[in-house]
Design a protein around this motif. Sequence first.
Motif, PDB file in Angstrom:
ATOM      1  N   GLN A   1      19.558 -13.200  -7.280  1.00 47.15           N
ATOM      2  CA  GLN A   1      20.003 -12.128  -8.164  1.00 47.15           C
ATOM      3  C   GLN A   1      18.842 -11.279  -8.672  1.00 47.15           C
ATOM      4  OE1 GLN A   1      22.346 -14.283 -11.030  1.00 47.15           O
ATOM      5  NE2 GLN A   1      24.208 -14.062  -9.825  1.00 47.15           N
ATOM      6  N   ARG A   2      17.643 -11.800  -8.645  1.00 49.55           N
ATOM      7  CA  ARG A   2      16.459 -11.035  -9.061  1.00 49.55           C
ATOM      8  C   ARG A   2      16.019 -10.032  -8.002  1.00 49.55           C
ATOM      9  NH1 ARG A   2      12.103 -15.432 -10.675  1.00 49.55           N
ATOM     10  NH2 ARG A   2      10.826 -13.560 -10.852  1.00 49.55           N
ATOM     11  N   ALA A   3      16.481 -10.219  -6.777  1.00 50.99           N
ATOM     12  CA  ALA A   3      15.994  -9.420  -5.648  1.00 50.99           C
ATOM     13  C   ALA A   3      16.861  -8.194  -5.390  1.00 50.99           C
ATOM     14  CB  ALA A   3      15.953 -10.285  -4.397  1.00 50.99           C
ATOM     15  N   HIS A   4      16.238  -7.188  -4.804  1.00 58.01           N
ATOM     16  CA  HIS A   4      16.951  -6.000  -4.346  1.00 58.01           C
ATOM     17  C   HIS A   4      17.185  -6.071  -2.838  1.00 58.01           C
ATOM     18  CE1 HIS A   4      16.614  -3.816  -8.143  1.00 58.01           C
ATOM     19  NE2 HIS A   4      15.447  -4.419  -8.244  1.00 58.01           N
ATOM     20  N   ILE A   5      16.323  -6.799  -2.153  1.00 57.84           N
ATOM     21  CA  ILE A   5      16.424  -6.946  -0.701  1.00 57.84           C
ATOM     22  C   ILE A   5      16.241  -8.422  -0.358  1.00 57.84           C
ATOM     23  CG2 ILE A   5      15.328  -6.408   1.519  1.00 57.84           C
ATOM     24  CD1 ILE A   5      14.408  -3.769   0.273  1.00 57.84           C
TER      25      ILE A   5
ATOM     26  N   ALA B   1       0.828  -1.206   0.000  1.00 56.76           N
ATOM     27  CA  ALA B   1       0.000   0.000   0.000  1.00 56.76           C
ATOM     28  C   ALA B   1       0.864   1.258   0.000  1.00 56.76           C
ATOM     29  CB  ALA B   1      -0.923  -0.001   1.218  1.00 56.76           C
ATOM     30  N   ARG B   2       1.952   1.207   0.729  1.00 57.45           N
ATOM     31  CA  ARG B   2       2.806   2.389   0.846  1.00 57.45           C
ATOM     32  C   ARG B   2       3.779   2.547  -0.315  1.00 57.45           C
ATOM     33  NH1 ARG B   2       6.072   4.498   6.140  1.00 57.45           N
ATOM     34  NH2 ARG B   2       6.771   6.396   5.159  1.00 57.45           N
ATOM     35  N   PHE B   3       4.209   1.444  -0.892  1.00 54.81           N
ATOM     36  CA  PHE B   3       5.213   1.454  -1.957  1.00 54.81           C
ATOM     37  C   PHE B   3       4.692   0.686  -3.169  1.00 54.81           C
ATOM     38  CE2 PHE B   3       7.421   1.501   2.153  1.00 54.81           C
ATOM     39  CZ  PHE B   3       8.084   2.719   2.063  1.00 54.81           C
ATOM     40  N   PRO B   4       4.003   1.364  -4.079  1.00 50.42           N
ATOM     41  CA  PRO B   4       3.391   0.672  -5.219  1.00 50.42           C
ATOM     42  C   PRO B   4       4.389   0.017  -6.173  1.00 50.42           C
ATOM     43  CG  PRO B   4       3.069   3.050  -5.362  1.00 50.42           C
ATOM     44  CD  PRO B   4       3.710   2.781  -4.051  1.00 50.42           C
ATOM     45  N   GLN B   5       5.652   0.372  -6.078  1.00 49.68           N
ATOM     46  CA  GLN B   5       6.657  -0.218  -6.961  1.00 49.68           C
ATOM     47  C   GLN B   5       7.267  -1.500  -6.380  1.00 49.68           C
ATOM     48  OE1 GLN B   5       7.043   2.371  -4.978  1.00 49.68           O
ATOM     49  NE2 GLN B   5       9.134   2.499  -4.218  1.00 49.68           N
ATOM     50  N   VAL B   6       6.898  -1.863  -5.166  1.00 57.03           N
ATOM     51  CA  VAL B   6       7.484  -3.022  -4.487  1.00 57.03           C
ATOM     52  C   VAL B   6       6.668  -4.278  -4.777  1.00 57.03           C
ATOM     53  CG1 VAL B   6       7.958  -4.054  -2.230  1.00 57.03           C
ATOM     54  CG2 VAL B   6       8.526  -1.659  -2.652  1.00 57.03           C
ATOM     55  N   ASP B   7       7.383  -5.326  -5.177  1.00 58.27           N
ATOM     56  CA  ASP B   7       6.801  -6.646  -5.352  1.00 58.27           C
ATOM     57  C   ASP B   7       7.573  -7.612  -4.459  1.00 58.27           C
ATOM     58  OD1 ASP B   7       4.949  -5.834  -7.317  1.00 58.27           O
ATOM     59  OD2 ASP B   7       6.448  -6.066  -8.884  1.00 58.27           O
ATOM     60  N   PHE B   8       6.971  -8.734  -4.140  1.00 61.67           N
ATOM     61  CA  PHE B   8       7.600  -9.722  -3.269  1.00 61.67           C
ATOM     62  C   PHE B   8       7.787 -11.025  -4.017  1.00 61.67           C
ATOM     63  CE2 PHE B   8       5.969  -6.662  -0.342  1.00 61.67           C
ATOM     64  CZ  PHE B   8       6.851  -6.670   0.726  1.00 61.67           C
ATOM     65  N   LEU B   9       8.975 -11.589  -3.898  1.00 60.57           N
ATOM     66  CA  LEU B   9       9.332 -12.870  -4.481  1.00 60.57           C
ATOM     67  C   LEU B   9       9.741 -13.753  -3.304  1.00 60.57           C
ATOM     68  CD1 LEU B   9       9.947 -14.490  -7.099  1.00 60.57           C
ATOM     69  CD2 LEU B   9      12.262 -13.534  -6.978  1.00 60.57           C
ATOM     70  N   ILE B  10       8.933 -14.749  -3.001  1.00 63.93           N
ATOM     71  CA  ILE B  10       9.140 -15.554  -1.798  1.00 63.93           C
ATOM     72  C   ILE B  10       9.481 -16.981  -2.195  1.00 63.93           C
ATOM     73  CG2 ILE B  10       8.103 -16.394   0.337  1.00 63.93           C
ATOM     74  CD1 ILE B  10       6.295 -13.877   0.239  1.00 63.93           C
ATOM     75  N   ALA B  11      10.673 -17.409  -1.788  1.00 65.76           N
ATOM     76  CA  ALA B  11      11.130 -18.769  -2.063  1.00 65.76           C
ATOM     77  C   ALA B  11      11.008 -19.597  -0.792  1.00 65.76           C
ATOM     78  CB  ALA B  11      12.574 -18.751  -2.542  1.00 65.76           C
ATOM     79  N   GLY B  12      10.754 -20.862  -0.971  1.00 63.48           N
ATOM     80  CA  GLY B  12      10.633 -21.770   0.164  1.00 63.48           C
ATOM     81  C   GLY B  12       9.210 -22.250   0.315  1.00 63.48           C
ATOM     82  N   ASP B  13       9.052 -23.249   1.121  1.00 61.93           N
ATOM     83  CA  ASP B  13       7.737 -23.834   1.326  1.00 61.93           C
ATOM     84  C   ASP B  13       7.629 -24.278   2.771  1.00 61.93           C
ATOM     85  OD1 ASP B  13       5.249 -24.508   0.445  1.00 61.93           O
ATOM     86  OD2 ASP B  13       5.901 -26.023  -0.960  1.00 61.93           O
TER      87      ASP B  13
END
Length: 85
Positions: free
Chosen positions: A61-65, A13-25
């Motif tokens: 490598q795809r992530a920024h954080i 909501a605060r950062f419309p440019q942020v997406d999340f890529l979550i690895a693991g199960d």
Amino acid sequence: IHLLVGVIPLACARFPQVDFLIAGDGPMRANLEEMTAAHGLRARVTLLGTVPHAGVCGVLQRAHIFLNCSLTESFCIAILEAACS
């Protein structure tokens, strides 16, 4: 992951440019799926599930954080892998 489930909708909501890529199960995946559906975030939250070791570097490598959600690992190899990628 417990905290992340609550933080993702706020961050989106605060950062419309942020997406999340979550690895693991694991057992919290259902909570993440429910949260993305409830907040309409399926386009912004990608749940990769288990990633084979050979694919970890490419994901990092795809992530920024990098966010390590483990509360029990005092020396997590994933942090070293993230730092090296």
